[in-house]
Scaffold this motif. Structure first.
Motif, PDB file in Angstrom:
ATOM      1  N   VAL A 332       0.862  -1.193   0.000  1.00 42.44           N
ATOM      2  CA  VAL A 332       0.000   0.000   0.000  1.00 42.44           C
ATOM      3  C   VAL A 332       0.893   1.237   0.000  1.00 42.44           C
ATOM      4  CG1 VAL A 332      -2.004   1.120   1.040  1.00 42.44           C
ATOM      5  CG2 VAL A 332      -1.617  -1.328   1.415  1.00 42.44           C
ATOM      6  N   PRO A 333       1.409   1.635  -1.153  1.00 37.54           N
ATOM      7  CA  PRO A 333       2.376   2.734  -1.182  1.00 37.54           C
ATOM      8  C   PRO A 333       1.805   4.076  -0.745  1.00 37.54           C
ATOM      9  CG  PRO A 333       1.725   2.093  -3.410  1.00 37.54           C
ATOM     10  CD  PRO A 333       1.177   1.053  -2.486  1.00 37.54           C
ATOM     11  N   GLN A 334       0.495   4.228  -0.777  1.00 34.95           N
ATOM     12  CA  GLN A 334      -0.100   5.511  -0.370  1.00 34.95           C
ATOM     13  C   GLN A 334      -0.191   5.659   1.156  1.00 34.95           C
ATOM     14  OE1 GLN A 334      -1.695   2.957  -1.834  1.00 34.95           O
ATOM     15  NE2 GLN A 334      -3.921   3.042  -1.585  1.00 34.95           N
ATOM     16  N   ALA A 335       0.217   4.633   1.896  1.00 34.78           N
ATOM     17  CA  ALA A 335       0.221   4.699   3.359  1.00 34.78           C
ATOM     18  C   ALA A 335       1.649   4.508   3.855  1.00 34.78           C
ATOM     19  CB  ALA A 335      -0.693   3.628   3.948  1.00 34.78           C
ATOM     20  N   VAL A 336       2.193   5.517   4.532  1.00 34.84           N
ATOM     21  CA  VAL A 336       3.554   5.446   5.059  1.00 34.84           C
ATOM     22  C   VAL A 336       3.501   5.578   6.572  1.00 34.84           C
ATOM     23  CG1 VAL A 336       4.559   6.377   2.937  1.00 34.84           C
ATOM     24  CG2 VAL A 336       3.968   7.928   4.815  1.00 34.84           C
ATOM     25  N   PHE A 337       4.541   5.101   7.227  1.00 36.98           N
ATOM     26  CA  PHE A 337       4.533   5.128   8.685  1.00 36.98           C
ATOM     27  C   PHE A 337       5.944   5.310   9.225  1.00 36.98           C
ATOM     28  CE2 PHE A 337       5.278   0.739   7.553  1.00 36.98           C
ATOM     29  CZ  PHE A 337       6.218   0.299   8.476  1.00 36.98           C
ATOM     30  N   LEU A 356       8.408  12.116   6.207  1.00 41.28           N
ATOM     31  CA  LEU A 356       7.091  11.552   5.924  1.00 41.28           C
ATOM     32  C   LEU A 356       6.321  12.410   4.932  1.00 41.28           C
ATOM     33  CD1 LEU A 356       6.156  10.458   9.547  1.00 41.28           C
ATOM     34  CD2 LEU A 356       6.643   8.935   7.618  1.00 41.28           C
ATOM     35  N   ALA A 357       6.469  13.722   5.048  1.00 37.74           N
ATOM     36  CA  ALA A 357       5.819  14.607   4.067  1.00 37.74           C
ATOM     37  C   ALA A 357       6.385  14.364   2.673  1.00 37.74           C
ATOM     38  CB  ALA A 357       6.003  16.068   4.478  1.00 37.74           C
ATOM     39  N   SER A 362       6.037  12.680  -2.767  1.00 36.93           N
ATOM     40  CA  SER A 362       6.874  12.320  -3.917  1.00 36.93           C
ATOM     41  C   SER A 362       7.359  10.880  -3.891  1.00 36.93           C
ATOM     42  CB  SER A 362       8.095  13.253  -3.982  1.00 36.93           C
ATOM     43  OG  SER A 362       8.983  12.994  -2.903  1.00 36.93           O
ATOM     44  N   GLY A 363       7.192  10.222  -2.753  1.00 39.19           N
ATOM     45  CA  GLY A 363       7.723   8.877  -2.618  1.00 39.19           C
ATOM     46  C   GLY A 363       9.231   8.833  -2.447  1.00 39.19           C
ATOM     47  N   GLN A 364       9.872   9.988  -2.265  1.00 36.14           N
ATOM     48  CA  GLN A 364      11.323  10.080  -2.175  1.00 36.14           C
ATOM     49  C   GLN A 364      11.745  10.728  -0.856  1.00 36.14           C
ATOM     50  OE1 GLN A 364      13.251   8.796  -4.707  1.00 36.14           O
ATOM     51  NE2 GLN A 364      11.309   8.183  -5.668  1.00 36.14           N
ATOM     52  N   SER A 365      12.992  10.490  -0.482  1.00 36.99           N
ATOM     53  CA  SER A 365      13.570  11.145   0.676  1.00 36.99           C
ATOM     54  C   SER A 365      14.994  11.561   0.354  1.00 36.99           C
ATOM     55  CB  SER A 365      13.573  10.211   1.888  1.00 36.99           C
ATOM     56  OG  SER A 365      14.293  10.798   2.962  1.00 36.99           O
ATOM     57  N   ALA A 366      15.420  12.650   0.968  1.00 34.73           N
ATOM     58  CA  ALA A 366      16.803  13.099   0.793  1.00 34.73           C
ATOM     59  C   ALA A 366      17.784  12.213   1.556  1.00 34.73           C
ATOM     60  CB  ALA A 366      16.932  14.547   1.260  1.00 34.73           C
ATOM     61  N   PHE A 367      17.268  11.361   2.442  1.00 31.67           N
ATOM     62  CA  PHE A 367      18.115  10.511   3.274  1.00 31.67           C
ATOM     63  C   PHE A 367      18.014   9.057   2.834  1.00 31.67           C
ATOM     64  CE2 PHE A 367      16.786  14.121   5.863  1.00 31.67           C
ATOM     65  CZ  PHE A 367      18.016  14.623   6.247  1.00 31.67           C
ATOM     66  N   ASP A 368      19.053   8.319   3.128  1.00 30.99           N
ATOM     67  CA  ASP A 368      19.049   6.880   2.863  1.00 30.99           C
ATOM     68  C   ASP A 368      18.214   6.200   3.944  1.00 30.99           C
ATOM     69  OD1 ASP A 368      19.505   4.235   2.285  1.00 30.99           O
ATOM     70  OD2 ASP A 368      21.633   4.267   2.846  1.00 30.99           O
ATOM     71  N   LEU A 369      17.053   5.681   3.560  1.00 27.77           N
ATOM     72  CA  LEU A 369      16.156   5.057   4.522  1.00 27.77           C
ATOM     73  C   LEU A 369      16.262   3.534   4.522  1.00 27.77           C
ATOM     74  CD1 LEU A 369      12.923   7.215   4.015  1.00 27.77           C
ATOM     75  CD2 LEU A 369      14.817   7.570   5.623  1.00 27.77           C
TER      76      LEU A 369
END
Length: 379
Positions: A332-337, A356-357, A362-369
């Motif tokens: 469910v990519p539209q739900a993040v936690f 999280l925003a 965008s589905g992206q982060s500036a950090f390595d998650l």
């Protein structure tokens, strides 16, 4: 849009959720925040006046870029809200030489070029006479550490989010949610049903109720904190005494300079956390935990080892490796936690809200998650 339709719903408006509401609302999105208790409540892990922020990080160098961003955001958020959230006192990691925590913090300083000093027991006693440490203890001093005013941080994030149009509903927990065929979500509470394009779940100790895939990888535990009568308060003022993590025979403890309470605050022992069901109303620390805290004070901070003035319990969600989980719900990519922050997450909340925003929009982060993915437990 109908009145019950939003761009993003945030379930859980504590440290992480309030920050997410702010970062989403300031992007012009229609945001609904749902909180199961009152704002700034004492049923989770975000209360107690203060939370440590450490830049030197013995839990792993990969945390340092995120906590550096959080440090910046706490200052910016406080400035924008007109509230002092970040208090820079310096931070100390204290442990027996060769025990591991100080050496790991030192490595994170080396990896990221952080200003720091290594101190032996004699120098620690000279600079910080509030401690009485064994000769074999050493310390790592990092001047950028300090604390965040925890409830004020939540209030600041929520106030800023509301100023940009976010709706915050307290005493209204999310009961359940379902994805829609259109790529959104439906959220149900005991007051109504809401729809949104995205869902952010930051419900702390209750996270496994909303994300069943976490059930086998998240435990809920109680941690004790207390404020104790201080014989020589001049030794523990914020201008002369830092935040600290102390590894000792009694366990691992964390403490603060005096702030908005006449007592000296100490929490722990970290590895003495006790399993609990967050649905229980009782948050009273166990006698065992309080005894260990008092033993630590009597041995290592005797001038702060008076009678307890306030005792509280916190609910922590903990992973097997004690690293965070920040991810999308499987399938469910539209739900993040973000949750299961294992007792060291508050300091990151301002940055995790931003993460999280970004994931929601965008589905992206500036950090390595990758270190925080859920699938690391699949192997």
């Amino acid at each position: 849009m109908t009145s019950n339709s939003y761009d993003v719903i945030v379930a859980g408006v504590g440290a992480m959720g309030s920050a997410a509401c702010w970062h989403l609302a300031k992007r012009g999105l229609k945001v609904l925040g749902l909180e199961r208790f009152d704002l700034g409540h004492a049923m989770g892990s975000s209360h107690g006046l203060t939370r440590i922020i450490r830049i030197a990080y013995f839990e792993g160098s990969h945390y340092v870029p995120i906590v550096q961003r959080a440090h910046q955001l706490w200052q910016e958020t406080g400035d924008e809200a007109g509230m002092k959230l970040l208090h820079v006192t310096g931070s100390l990691d204290l442990a027996p030489a060769g025990g591991g925590p100080v050496e790991a913090s030192l490595q994170s300083c080396i990896d990221h070029g952080l200003v720091h000093e290594q101190l032996d027991a004699r120098e620690l006693a000279r600079r910080f006479p509030g401690f009485q440490l064994p000769a074999g203890h050493i310390g790592l001093w990092q001047p950028d550490g300090g604390f965040v005013a925890s409830e004020k941080a939540i209030y600041a994030h929520v106030g800023l989010a509301q100023s940009r149009g976010a709706e915050i509903r307290t005493n209204e927990p999310m009961l359940d949610w379902t994805p829609t065929a259109q790529g959104g979500v439906i959220v149900r509470t005991d007051r109504g049903t809401y729809s949104a394009g995205r869902l952010v779940i930051t419900s702390g100790g209750w996270i496994a109720d909303a994300v069943p895939a976490l059930a086998n990888n998240v435990a809920t535990v109680r941690q004790a904190i207390g404020w104790f009568t201080t014989r020589r308060p001049e030794l523990y003022r914020p201008d002369v005494f830092p935040v600290f993590i102390l590894s000792a025979d009694e366990g691992t403890f964390y403490g603060f300079p005096l702030y908005e309470h006449p007592g000296f605050k100490l929490g722990g022992p970290h590895f003495g956390r006790e399993p609990m069901d967050p649905r229980e109303d009782d948050r009273t620390p166990s006698p065992r935990q309080v005894e260990l805290i008092r033993d630590c004070l009597a041995r290592y901070l005797p001038d702060a080892a008076g009678e307890p003035l306030t005792l509280k319990g916190c609910v922590y969600s903990v992973t097997p490796d004690e690293d965070f989980i920040i991810d999308a719900v499987p399938g469910v990519p539209q739900a993040v936690f973000a949750s299961a922050c294992s007792g060291h997450g508050f300091k990151f909340a301002s940055a995790i809200g931003e993460i999280l925003a970004n994931l929601s929009t965008s589905g992206q982060s500036a950090f390595d998650l990758k270190p925080f993915s859920l699938d690391r437990f699949a192997a």
